[in-house]
Design an enzyme around this catalytic site. Structure first.
Site, mmCIF file in Angstrom:
data_model
loop_
_atom_site.group_PDB
_atom_site.id
_atom_site.type_symbol
_atom_site.label_atom_id
_atom_site.label_comp_id
_atom_site.label_asym_id
_atom_site.label_seq_id
_atom_site.Cartn_x
_atom_site.Cartn_y
_atom_site.Cartn_z
ATOM 1 C CD GLU A 1 -2.646 -1.559 2.332
ATOM 2 O OE1 GLU A 1 -2.283 -0.826 3.521
ATOM 3 O OE2 GLU A 1 -3.278 -2.541 2.586
ATOM 4 C CG LEU B 1 -6.437 0.800 0.716
ATOM 5 C CD1 LEU B 1 -7.030 1.695 1.399
ATOM 6 C CD2 LEU B 1 -4.830 0.561 1.277
ATOM 7 C CB ALA B 2 -7.458 -6.176 0.519
ATOM 8 C CD GLU B 3 -4.089 -4.649 5.122
ATOM 9 O OE1 GLU B 3 -5.295 -5.048 5.101
ATOM 10 O OE2 GLU B 3 -3.941 -3.348 5.040
ATOM 11 C CD GLN C 1 0.132 2.295 4.703
ATOM 12 O OE1 GLN C 1 -1.078 2.566 5.215
ATOM 13 N NE2 GLN C 1 0.528 2.577 3.474
ATOM 14 C CG PHE C 2 1.498 1.383 10.537
ATOM 15 C CD1 PHE C 2 2.251 2.151 11.432
ATOM 16 C CD2 PHE C 2 0.830 2.187 9.558
ATOM 17 C CE1 PHE C 2 2.499 3.554 11.206
ATOM 18 C CE2 PHE C 2 1.312 3.524 9.175
ATOM 19 C CZ PHE C 2 2.179 4.261 10.182
ATOM 20 C CG ASP C 3 2.521 -2.322 14.564
ATOM 21 O OD1 ASP C 3 1.296 -1.636 14.708
ATOM 22 O OD2 ASP C 3 3.363 -1.574 14.715
ATOM 23 C CG PHE D 1 -3.104 -0.952 9.949
ATOM 24 C CD1 PHE D 1 -4.111 -1.056 10.585
ATOM 25 C CD2 PHE D 1 -2.459 0.230 9.792
ATOM 26 C CE1 PHE D 1 -4.574 -0.070 11.543
ATOM 27 C CE2 PHE D 1 -2.527 1.393 10.533
ATOM 28 C CZ PHE D 1 -3.678 1.264 11.493
ATOM 29 N N PRO E 1 -5.137 -8.222 8.841
ATOM 30 C CG PRO E 1 -6.381 -6.504 8.112
ATOM 31 C CD PRO E 1 -5.169 -6.816 8.945
ATOM 32 C CG HIS F 1 -0.650 3.666 13.482
ATOM 33 N ND1 HIS F 1 -2.031 4.034 13.815
ATOM 34 C CD2 HIS F 1 -0.535 3.920 12.280
ATOM 35 C CE1 HIS F 1 -2.894 4.112 12.893
ATOM 36 N NE2 HIS F 1 -1.779 4.337 11.637
#
Ligand SMILES: Cc1ncc(C[n+]2csc(CCOP(=O)(O)OP(=O)(O)O)c2C)c(N)n1
Ligand SMILES: [Mg+2]
Lengths: 355, 387
Positions: A42, A71-73, A95-97, A99, A102, A142
């Protein structure tokens, strides 16, 4: 002027770099070495990632090798899995721990198990980069230290660098690994600086022909490092907790206590040998980690040490970790993070009176 | 529609988008059927595009495959009842979908399926006992996916779909003409990864054909509890890919519809979503009891819609199915059934130390230690048993 990967590629010799730029260079060099290395996630394309780790890669390698996804991990990790099945070496950024969660099912149910369930027929040479941990005043979701979930999952290699040099080396080794790597980047280190000899770092890797730029030097995977010598006690830390451990050792030295500092680097595979040798040399240990301590990497380290080095220990292994609470709000995180004072308090409790 | 600047930058994309609006993305008003349940062929011109009836040779071969698929389902069911196999999720009644899934693919294409797709996996060339090794409980797999370009069946619902997108994406980046066919059930369409995979496939415009086998149930839960969309194929328009509905018990229609989507994908036309209307004639698995949630009257309604009956009648009436063919098909099916019986009757002996061998490409020191511990336990047990 912003430094892009294009002119970074021309960087050579001894350079002062940020941790983030060392990661960029590792990606850049691996992509030069091997056309199957592709980067996606992302905001990693035009923007260069929210931490600018992929800065310039899109411009240099084109949108087929560095691109943004929807946007879909789970899609990022799932698609990376399919691409790795089909000959690519994806390096994806979550992007972040928090996040990354998913994508957790894909990581746990597929990425980690693929080699085993196919009897080694399919290996997944993919790297999942996750900025993690706190100390940056970040808001909810975050700042999680999520390494515990990954180290608990058989089949994953889990690496976390704590220095600019290791940022480069560990990421190149992760990309060269035939097995999937969860690569955990301590956010608070992104803009820390260090001086490295790029020529020497690059010389560790063979040129283009080898997939992923296979290492000529021994891989860092599975290797802890003693990063400060000391004789009285050993501080064991990794990622974001290495800096406070070093600072604590510095302070202790002024008080006449010599603390050894060990950086685990490779959480899985875990380097029992180096860690036990260090422990045996001092007989006293404090394990430091930012994650909540309950059932954590720090617990595992403490347990392994007591199983293996019990007779060398002069005191119980102590842990200095995050509290067992959700990561606190920015104005409270100073109370949560393992800091120098808390580390030195633990050191003081290592039963010195009996020695 | 997509007006992402990068997407439009691609040469040809504007033209591509122009052809992919509204009507084209919606499925036909009724599921495509080319051969009716009484074995007569439909005339063309009824659906949103013309699907010509596959030629007689293809239909005859397809019928042979249906016979084989049915026999595999029957044999596996029997082995489960005899306690020789732990579990078998049967595709009894869904054989036309299974057969279409592999007959429309080339060797270099890829198939991604679920626990219910053993027949399709075998259709890719996977040997009977390789396909059944996991069902016997020896290991999680019994074949090398690269040997057949066929993924191991996935039990975690819909999670295989993003992998299918990745395999297709990699092939596309290398300029290969590989197509990936990804199977899932009606229930699996509610999972997040279904949505994620379709969206990724559409945005990256990769050659994946998603084939939903809508067999009306997810274990006990009927479709109405999964979705109130006009049809599952209607979901396609939301992703910007064409959707189509097909009679999932009509092999002719499936070959035409799936085949056309596969070839469109191969030629750069991007992904497609196909919903096949079929019915799970047996319980979810042998562990399930379907009488708890559906009536025998309901099941009986599907008996005349059986995929074998109508194709047999059609081929027979058209003079394409001789008794020699019927015999040949039955013999081939019997041979596979015998291989399965013999295989399941042979005692298997999985090596416990394999548990440690494949977790990493090189076992870690911790796994070596644990493997040695188990090896010592096994050796001690053997010595104890021998003395
Ligand atoms: C993620 C996940 N949740 C639940 C299950 C348990 N489960 C196995 S099959 C099944 C029903 C699936 O129905 P459908 O997708 O329609 O496929 P079918 O079995 O009808 O072929 C369920 C709930 C599972 N395998 N994976
Ligand atoms: Mg179903």
């Amino acid at each position: 002027m912003t430094v892009t990967a294009v002119n970074q590629a021309e960087l050579a010799g001894v350079q002062q770099l940020t941790f983030a730029k060392a990661l960029t260079l590792a990606l850049n060099d691996a992509m030069v070495a091997d056309a199957s290395v592709i980067v996606f996630g992302e905001d990693v394309g035009t923007l260069g990632g929210v931490f600018r780790v992929t800065d310039g890669l899109r411009a240099r390698f084109g949108e087929e090798r560095c691109f943004d996804t929807p946007l879909a991990e789970s899609g990022i990790v799932g698609m990376a899995t399919g691409m790795a099945i089909n000959g690519m070496r994806p390096v994806v950024e979550l992007q972040f721990d928090a996040f990354a969660f998913p994508g957790f099912e894909q990581i746990v149910s597929h990425v980690a198990k693929m080699g085993n369930r196919t009897r080694g027929n399919i290996r997944l040479p993919l790297v999942i980069r996750i900025p993690y941990a706190g100390g940056i005043g970040g808001v909810e979701h975050h700042c999680d230290s999520s390494e515990g979930y990954y180290v608990h999952t058989p089949g994953l290699t889990v690496l976390t660098p704590s220095s600019v040099e290791d940022a480069y080396i560990l990421l190149r080794d992760a990309i060269a690994s035939p097995d999937p790597v969860v690569f955990m980047e301590p956010k608070k280190l992104y803009f820390s600086k260090g001086t490295v000899d790029l020529d020497a770092l690059r010389a560790r890797y063979t040129p283009a022909s080898e997939r992923g730029g296979a290492t000529t030097a021994p891989s860092s995977i599975g290797h802890a490092a003693v990063i400060r010598e000391g004789t009285d006690a050993t501080l064991i830390a990794y990622g974001p907790s290495v800096a406070p451990a070093l600072a604590a050792a510095e302070t202790a030295a002024t008080e006449g206590r010599s603390l050894q500092v060990l950086d685990v680097r490779s959480l899985v595979p875990f380097d029992d040998d180096t860690i036990c040798a260090a422990v045996r040399s001092t007989g006293r240990v404090v394990v430091i980690a930012e994650a909540p301590g309950f059932a954590s990497m720090a617990s595992e380290i403490a347990a392994r040490i007591q199983e293996r080095c019990f007779h060398s220990l002069a005191a119980p292994v102590l842990r200095v970790t995050g509290f067992d609470i959700p990561y606190p709000a920015p104005k409270l995180e100073q109370h949560y993070l393992p800091g120098v004072d808390r580390i030195l308090d633990a050191v003081d409790k290592l039963q010195w009176e009996e020695s | 529609m997509t007006n992402h600047p990068e997407f439009l930058d691609h040469p040809g994309n504007a033209a591509l988008l122009a052809g992919r609006q509204g009507e084209y993305l919606l499925p036909s008003a009724a599921p495509v059927q080319l051969i009716t349940t009484d074995g007569t062929a439909h005339t063309v011109g009824k659906y949103k595009q013309d699907y010509p009836l596959p030629n007689a040779a293809t239909l005859l071969e397809g019928y042979g495959q249906l016979v084989l698929g049915r026999r595999i389902n029957e044999q596996a069911g029997a082995l489960v009842r005899q306690g020789r196999m732990a579990v078998y999720p049967s595709s009894f009644g869904q054989e036309a979908c299974q057969v279409a899934a592999y007959m429309t693919l080339r060797r270099n294409d890829w198939l991604f399926g679920t626990y219910r797709d053993t027949v399709a996996v075998m259709g890719r060339g996977v040997k009977p006992m390789e396909a059944f090794e996991s069902l016997r409980g020896d290991w999680h797999s019994g074949f090398d996916p690269y040997e057949y370009n066929t993924a191991l069946p996935t039990t975690s619902l819909a999670t295989q779909l993003p992998h299918a997108v990745g395999v297709a994406h990699a092939a596309k980046l290398r300029g290969e003409d590989t197509v990936v066919l990804a199977l899932c059930g009606d229930g699996a369409t509610s999972e997040g990864d279904f949505h994620v995979a379709l969206n990724f496939a559409a945005v990256f415009h990769v050659p994946v054909v998603f084939l939903i086998q809508n067999n009306q149930y997810a274990i006990s839960v009927p479709l109405i509890h999964q979705s109130v969309a006009p049809s599952l194929a209607h979901k396609a328009i939301g992703y910007g890919m064409p959707g189509e509905r097909v009679d999932g018990n009509d092999l002719a229609a499936l070959l035409a519809v799936v085949g056309s989507a596969v070839e469109r994908a191969r030629n750069g036309g991007g992904p497609a979503l196909i919903e096949a209307h079929t019915y799970r004639m047996e319980s979810h698995t042998n562990a399930d009891d379907a009488t708890r949630y559906r009536s025998s009257e309901e099941v009986a309604q599907w008996l005349p819609k059986d995929p074998l009956l109508r194709l047999k009648k059609y081929l027979h009436d058209a003079g394409h199915l001789g008794s020699a063919d019927a015999e040949r098909f039955a013999d081939a099916a019997d041979a596979v059934a015998k291989t399965l019986r013999d295989g399941m009757n042979t005692k298997s002996n999985p090596d416990p130390l394999d548990m440690f061998r494949y977790v990493y490409s090189k076992p870690t020191s911790q796994l070596r230690e644990q493997s040695n511990m188990l090896a010592a336990e096994l050796a001690a047990a053997q010595q104890g048993g021998a003395s």
